[in-house]
Every structure is written in structure tokens, then in C-alpha cells.
Write a protein that holds these residues in place. Structure first.
Motif, mmCIF file in Angstrom:
data_model
loop_
_atom_site.group_PDB
_atom_site.id
_atom_site.type_symbol
_atom_site.label_atom_id
_atom_site.label_comp_id
_atom_site.label_asym_id
_atom_site.label_seq_id
_atom_site.Cartn_x
_atom_site.Cartn_y
_atom_site.Cartn_z
ATOM 1 N N PRO A 60 -8.335 -2.265 4.347
ATOM 2 C CA PRO A 60 -9.202 -2.568 5.497
ATOM 3 C C PRO A 60 -8.513 -2.171 6.800
ATOM 4 N N ALA A 61 -9.292 -2.078 7.872
ATOM 5 C CA ALA A 61 -8.700 -1.910 9.198
ATOM 6 C C ALA A 61 -8.002 -3.220 9.575
ATOM 7 N N PRO A 62 -6.910 -3.178 10.320
ATOM 8 C CA PRO A 62 -6.278 -1.998 10.939
ATOM 9 C C PRO A 62 -5.293 -1.256 10.031
ATOM 10 N N TYR A 63 -5.086 -1.728 8.796
ATOM 11 C CA TYR A 63 -4.151 -1.039 7.896
ATOM 12 C C TYR A 63 -4.623 0.387 7.595
ATOM 13 N N ALA A 64 -5.928 0.555 7.466
ATOM 14 C CA ALA A 64 -6.464 1.871 7.124
ATOM 15 C C ALA A 64 -6.403 2.848 8.289
ATOM 16 N N THR A 65 -6.363 2.333 9.507
ATOM 17 C CA THR A 65 -6.467 3.194 10.683
ATOM 18 C C THR A 65 -5.151 3.373 11.424
ATOM 19 N N ALA A 75 -1.131 4.027 10.866
ATOM 20 C CA ALA A 75 -0.065 4.362 9.912
ATOM 21 C C ALA A 75 1.159 3.475 10.080
ATOM 22 N N THR A 76 1.357 2.906 11.272
ATOM 23 C CA THR A 76 2.513 2.023 11.453
ATOM 24 C C THR A 76 2.347 0.738 10.651
ATOM 25 N N PHE A 77 1.102 0.304 10.453
ATOM 26 C CA PHE A 77 0.843 -0.856 9.604
ATOM 27 C C PHE A 77 1.242 -0.547 8.163
ATOM 28 N N ARG A 78 0.882 0.659 7.704
ATOM 29 C CA ARG A 78 1.197 1.019 6.325
ATOM 30 C C ARG A 78 2.702 1.159 6.124
ATOM 31 N N ARG A 79 3.389 1.710 7.087
ATOM 32 C CA ARG A 79 4.843 1.803 6.979
ATOM 33 C C ARG A 79 5.456 0.403 6.917
ATOM 34 N N PHE A 106 -1.462 -10.001 2.245
ATOM 35 C CA PHE A 106 -1.050 -9.603 3.593
ATOM 36 C C PHE A 106 -1.975 -10.227 4.634
ATOM 37 N N ASP A 107 -1.411 -10.481 5.797
ATOM 38 C CA ASP A 107 -2.190 -10.951 6.940
ATOM 39 C C ASP A 107 -3.250 -9.909 7.302
ATOM 40 N N ARG A 108 -4.410 -10.367 7.691
ATOM 41 C CA ARG A 108 -5.506 -9.439 7.994
ATOM 42 C C ARG A 108 -5.342 -8.733 9.338
ATOM 43 N N GLU A 109 -4.621 -9.354 10.263
ATOM 44 C CA GLU A 109 -4.569 -8.837 11.629
ATOM 45 C C GLU A 109 -3.258 -8.145 11.981
ATOM 46 N N ARG A 110 -2.167 -8.511 11.334
ATOM 47 C CA ARG A 110 -0.874 -7.899 11.641
ATOM 48 C C ARG A 110 -0.136 -7.607 10.342
ATOM 49 N N PRO A 111 0.739 -6.619 10.341
ATOM 50 C CA PRO A 111 1.368 -6.172 9.085
ATOM 51 C C PRO A 111 2.450 -7.137 8.617
ATOM 52 N N ARG A 112 2.008 -8.207 7.980
ATOM 53 C CA ARG A 112 2.928 -9.248 7.526
ATOM 54 C C ARG A 112 2.523 -9.709 6.139
ATOM 55 N N LEU A 113 3.486 -9.755 5.214
ATOM 56 C CA LEU A 113 3.230 -10.264 3.870
ATOM 57 C C LEU A 113 3.257 -11.788 3.937
ATOM 58 N N VAL A 114 2.144 -12.422 3.588
ATOM 59 C CA VAL A 114 2.050 -13.876 3.740
ATOM 60 C C VAL A 114 2.369 -14.631 2.453
ATOM 61 N N GLY A 115 2.375 -13.943 1.304
ATOM 62 C CA GLY A 115 2.705 -14.685 0.093
ATOM 63 C C GLY A 115 2.770 -13.821 -1.154
ATOM 64 N N THR A 159 -5.302 3.208 -0.542
ATOM 65 C CA THR A 159 -5.592 4.379 0.280
ATOM 66 C C THR A 159 -6.004 3.911 1.670
ATOM 67 N N PRO A 160 -5.676 4.696 2.710
ATOM 68 C CA PRO A 160 -4.883 5.924 2.662
ATOM 69 C C PRO A 160 -3.414 5.643 2.379
ATOM 70 N N TRP A 161 -2.721 6.649 1.800
ATOM 71 C CA TRP A 161 -1.325 6.454 1.414
ATOM 72 C C TRP A 161 -0.351 7.038 2.433
ATOM 73 N N ASP A 162 -0.765 7.982 3.245
ATOM 74 C CA ASP A 162 0.168 8.574 4.200
ATOM 75 C C ASP A 162 0.691 7.499 5.159
ATOM 76 N N GLY A 163 1.947 7.620 5.513
ATOM 77 C CA GLY A 163 2.565 6.652 6.409
ATOM 78 C C GLY A 163 3.474 5.669 5.713
ATOM 79 N N PHE A 164 3.332 5.516 4.399
ATOM 80 C CA PHE A 164 4.195 4.578 3.684
ATOM 81 C C PHE A 164 5.636 5.093 3.643
ATOM 82 N N MET A 165 6.586 4.180 3.624
ATOM 83 C CA MET A 165 7.990 4.524 3.466
ATOM 84 C C MET A 165 8.202 5.223 2.129
#
Length: 351
Positions: free
Chosen positions: A123-128, A130-134, A226-235, A274-280
Motif C-alpha cells: 500500500p501507499a506510502p510504501y508503494a510510492t 522507495a525510501t520506505f521500501r529500503r 508494519f506501521d501503515r504511515e511510517r516505515p516501522r516494523l511493529v511486531g 511489489t514494487p521491489w525496487d529500492g530494497f536493500m
């Protein structure tokens, strides 16, 4: 006014369950007044319970219990209780019931997590962004390293697994698991290639030492939120395969779910999200784990191969059950193809 709650085809026995809830020290007050079945978890069942203005999640085995279903529930509850107060991202443990008379099986209650499980289209913002995906990769590694740093003895889990000869037992343990499928009706016994080649490589290149700790056992996209709004693993969720072992195996497990150029081409195997680009990259994940944990990461290729080998052997069990008509043929074929990819990747790494 009495509210009639669904029993979800016999999975929840409300008279006994309400009495049990009333006797526990749980959030909220009064009886449970609402319930919904949650998605997630291929084997076990999850329900959101509403009690006053609070919510709790009940986790129990499927209706048709396996031989170890109740013990698995109790082990999950035990590890979550042991992690209480730690920095490991996990759902807070509330209570456990080992008496099958209450609702047909052992179960436990935990706090709900606010987030989503990253599978398929993000979902957005992860999909939109790339820094979230990284950042997702970094969050995975932080969670794995944090779990690996827990003192399992101090946490009361000294007997949670079998640390003696752990390294030496791995190949024979999972070869034995695979051999156990051979007599399954309809299952071709040699359906998984490279078993001897990879198993022999693992034996020859086994590290001389390892470090014991708590391992999640199925550390991958399907078992985190993961948190829906910021790139954080919640559990971390679905702890049914948790045990004692070298925590580097959790990182190896994560690497199996990663996708990179040069990976073996097997039909149906693509990125977990997906999308996969941007991942470490895998190498970046390994370096970050070493930086956080302070561990020497030179043995990481061995743990990556072991993760491929173990997971392939486990997934092949679902394929064997599908061959015998005891599981979905489509799912069995999908998991068999994934097992083929894992063994191809293991052989590639070994070469």
C-alpha cells in the motif's frame, strides 16, 4: 440485552469462554460483546474480541487438531510471555489457557497490533516511496538482531529447545523430515533435487561454533506487521516455529524471501512484495546485522544455505499432503515450486 456471538463453526465455546475471561486479569470489564475473525495465519485461527472499550486477539489451533497443536499454542504463549518488556517488536501477551475444555483447544490472548502484513502489492506510502521500501529491510534486520540479543536463559527459556550439538544435528534433522514423506500416497519420493549435494556441502562446511538464542523460526514477510504511515516494523507474529538455535538462521530465512538479479529462475517465484525496487541488497542486510549485533558474519553463507535446505524440506511436506489429497493441489504445487527454487538457490550458493 444479550448479544449472540458467532461460534465460527465450533471454534469458540462462548459459555465456557466468557466464564474463563471473567476469571482472568484482563483489560476491560464485563463479558465479551463482539468478535470478528481475522485473516492471516495459514494453519491457526485468530479472532478479535471486544470487551468494553478494549480489544484482544485470541489465537487457537484449527478445528481439526494435529498431534502437537495444543503444545504449539502453549509454546507460542510461553515465548511471548518471556519477551514481555523486551525491545523485540511483538504482540503483548495477556493470558493463556491450556485446558481444551474451555473452547476445544489450548489458546492464548494477546494485544492487537495496528499495522499490515506486507504481502503482494504494497500500500501507499510504501508503494510510492522507495525510501520506505529500503527502510523495510533495515527494520527486518533490527528486529532479528534484537531478538537474537535476548538472553534466553535469563528470560526463562533455557529448556525451550535443544542447544546441545545444534549445528551437528541440522542436516540429519531435516533430511529425516524429508524422508518421512516418502511413504505418503501419491508423493514421488525423489521430487526434491540436490538434497544430497546440498546436505553434503553443509556437513563439510559446518561452522566450528555457534551462538544459542531464541529464533522466530519463520522470519519472513508473511509473519511481520508494519506501521501503515511510517516505515516501522511493529511486531513479529506467528511464533509457532520458535525454538532455540543460532539467531543467524533467522537472518538466513529472511534472505530466502529476498529477490535479486542472478537468482535461479523457477516458474512462479517472484518478489514477495511489489514494487521491489529500492530494497536493500542481501549483502547490505548481512552487513547491517553484523554492525548491530557485533557478530562475525563470515559464516553467513552457511546459514543462508541451511535456511534454504530446511525451508525446502518443510514446504515439501505440504506438497506431499497435496499429492495424497489432504491439502489444496494448487497450494501444494505452488509450495513445491518454491521448494525447487530454494534448493536451486542453495546449490548456487554452495557452488
Amino acid at each position: 440485552m444479550t448479544t449472540t456471538l458467532s461460534d465460527f463453526d465450533g471454534l469458540l465455546h462462548w459459555d465456557a469462554l466468557q466464564a474463563w475471561v471473567a476469571a482472568q486479569d484482563l483489560p476491560g470489564s464485563g463479558p465479551v460483546t463482539g468478535v470478528e475473525r481475522l485473516t492471516g495465519g495459514s494453519q491457526n485461527s485468530l479472532f478479535m474480541l471486544h470487551r468494553g472499550d478494549t480489544r484482544m486477539v485470541l489465537r487457537r489451533p484449527p478445528k481439526h487438531l494435529r498431534a502437537n497443536s495444543n503444545d504449539t499454542m502453549l509454546r507460542e504463549a510461553r515465548v511471548l510471555a518471556a519477551l514481555r518488556g523486551s525491545a523485540v517488536p511483538h504482540p503483548g501477551f495477556l493470558a493463556v489457557c491450556g485446558d481444551p475444555a474451555v473452547t476445544g483447544a489450548a489458546f492464548y490472548l494477546m494485544e492487537p497490533l495496528d499495522g499490515f502484513t506486507p504481502m503482494g502489492a504494497l500500500p501507499a506510502p510504501y508503494a510510492t516511496d522507495a525510501t520506505f521500501r529500503r527502510r523495510m529491510g533495515a527494520e527486518f534486520v533490527h528486529a532479528a538482531a534484537t531478538l537474537g540479543a535476548v538472553d534466553h536463559v535469563a528470560a526463562g527459556l533455557a529448556d525451550f529447545g535443544k542447544p546441545e550439538q545444534w549445528l551437528e544435528r541440522q542436516v540429519s534433522r531435516w533430511r529425516s523430515q524429508l524422508e518421512g514423506y516418502r511413504d505418503t500416497p501419491g508423493y514421488p519420493g525423489d521430487a526434491l533435487p540436490h538434497v544430497d549435494t546440498v546436505g553434503d556441502w553443509l556437513e563439510r562446511h559446518r561452522p566450528s561454533t555457534c551462538r544459542m538464542g531464541i529464533i522466530h523460526g519463520d522470519f519472513q514477510f508473511a509473519n511481520v506487521m508494519f506501521d501503515r504511515e511510517r516505515p516501522r516494523l511493529v511486531g513479529l507474529v506467528d511464533w509457532e516455529l520458535s525454538t532455540l538455535g543460532d539467531p543467524l538462521l533467522d537472518l538466513g530465512w529472511l534472505l530466502t524471501s529476498w529477490t535479486e538479479a542472478g537468482d535461479p529462475a523457477v516458474a512462479g517465484r517472484g518478489p514477495a512484495v511489489t514494487p521491489w525496487d529500492g530494497f536493500m541488497s542481501r549483502d547490505e542486510l548481512v552487513r547491517l546485522y553484523g554492525d548491530i549485533s557485533g557478530r562475525d558474519m563470515s559464516a553467513m553463507p552457511w546459514f543462508f544455505v541451511l535456511a534454504c535446505f530446511k525451508l525446502a524440506c518443510l514446504l515439501e511436506g505440504s506438497y506431499a499432503r497435496a499429492c495424497a489429497g489432504k491439502a489444496s493441489v494448487d497450494m501444494g504445487n505452488f509450495l513445491h515450486n518454491y521448494a525447487l527454487w530454494l534448493m536451486a538457490k542453495a546449490r548456487q550458493l554452495a557452488e
